[in-house]
Design an enzyme around this catalytic site. Sequence first.
Site, mmCIF file in Angstrom:
data_model
loop_
_atom_site.group_PDB
_atom_site.id
_atom_site.type_symbol
_atom_site.label_atom_id
_atom_site.label_comp_id
_atom_site.label_asym_id
_atom_site.label_seq_id
_atom_site.Cartn_x
_atom_site.Cartn_y
_atom_site.Cartn_z
ATOM 1 N N CYS A 1 -0.093 -48.785 20.972
ATOM 2 C CA CYS A 1 0.031 -48.935 22.432
ATOM 3 C C CYS A 1 0.443 -50.347 22.841
ATOM 4 C CB CYS A 1 -1.272 -48.540 23.107
ATOM 5 S SG CYS A 1 -1.795 -46.873 22.682
ATOM 6 N N HIS B 1 -1.396 -51.649 29.670
ATOM 7 C CA HIS B 1 -1.165 -50.328 29.078
ATOM 8 C C HIS B 1 -2.039 -49.310 29.806
ATOM 9 C CE1 HIS B 1 -1.297 -46.955 26.479
ATOM 10 N NE2 HIS B 1 -2.473 -47.268 25.939
ATOM 11 N N ASN C 1 -2.074 -41.156 28.870
ATOM 12 C CA ASN C 1 -1.823 -42.290 27.980
ATOM 13 C C ASN C 1 -0.595 -41.957 27.132
ATOM 14 O OD1 ASN C 1 -1.756 -44.071 25.819
ATOM 15 N ND2 ASN C 1 -3.978 -44.149 25.566
#
Length: 335
Positions: A122, A260, A290
């Site tokens: 990520c 993020h 996500n």
Amino acid sequence: MNDTIQSVIRSNAAITAIGTYVPERILTNADLEKLVDTNDEWIVQRTGIQERHIAADHQFTSHLCFAAVQNMIERYNVEVNDIDYILVATSTPDAVFPSVASQVQAHFGIENCGAADLQAACAGFAAAIQLANGLLLSGAYRKVLVIGAETLSKITDYSDRSTCILFGDGAGAFLMESSDDGSGDVVSMYSITDGARGHQLYRSSLASAIGDHAIHANGLIVQNGREVYRWAVSHVAAGVKQLMTRSNLSAADIDWFIPHSANMRIIEALCERTGFTLDQTLSSIQRFGNTSAASIPLAIDEAVKAGTLKQDQLMLLYGFGGGLTQAGIIIRWSL
Ligand code: COA
């Protein structure tokens, strides 16, 4: 205000275009209620996620990249044939090799071009921007395509209710070019890694252990949600502050914070600990879940489309996740 901000690193990279893509199929919280023992209220309260986009069976990360780059070409009328390096940040490449980046090169028929995938989970998109800045600054390359793209649905365990509610698919691309006047948009950068905690969030591949920790070798995402949450709100918050300190900036000097999009509760905790307000913060969590390396460009592009971002505004992009690793950059928005 921003005219007085001095870069603390060298940069000659200008962001000249952005494009994004998410697959058509939507997976709602109501859909997940049919797969596992969960409910909309729990998911929204713990994560802020309402829906995610999921790739079709025949759609892989390279296909999402093609669509994001096509979107960029159509919106900004940019030439891609003279791109001289492609970097794709992804943890879900179609194959380990050839790289997704090489498939992007082939799809657009770009002739004189290097290509590599970058795996920093990520943190991948922010890490790729850091590397692109170095490639441009070296003088060896003048036009670098940076893509963050994932098909996490292909490696999500849809029988594990603590992970399958989180993840979605998508892609976002930035075109970065050497600026004519030699001044760059990347103001500052910072990275830190804690590999000793790698076993807290992983997707297995060849080995059945990470360090001394035995792992589930099933090729799906496994995480210790509570531990990752604790790490994010403490260590990631410290990392964001470190980036600002090194840049001689505070949250009040920066127009936009784009962490993020892991989870809305993590974003709220990061804001509380770093001084950013939620009004200053962009996320893609609610509609896309996500999406790992794609989450930052997706959040930025939502704001671009809404007309929220203004030229010369300062943005702090901060990726964090599997590794466990962090990568942050402060950039000036030049589009
Ligand atoms: N629906 C309903 N209940 C669920 C559930 C779901 N989808 N997932 C877990 N639960 C249950 C648990 O089984 C547990 O029940 P119990 O108390 O009877 O044992 C309870 O909810 C609390 O579990 P816990 O794991 O403490 O929940 P949490 O508040 O930590 O939330 C996460 C779980 C995954 C949302 C949270 O830990 C998190 O966001 N972690 C970070 C994950 C992340 O962002 N990863 C990517 C980083 S890049």
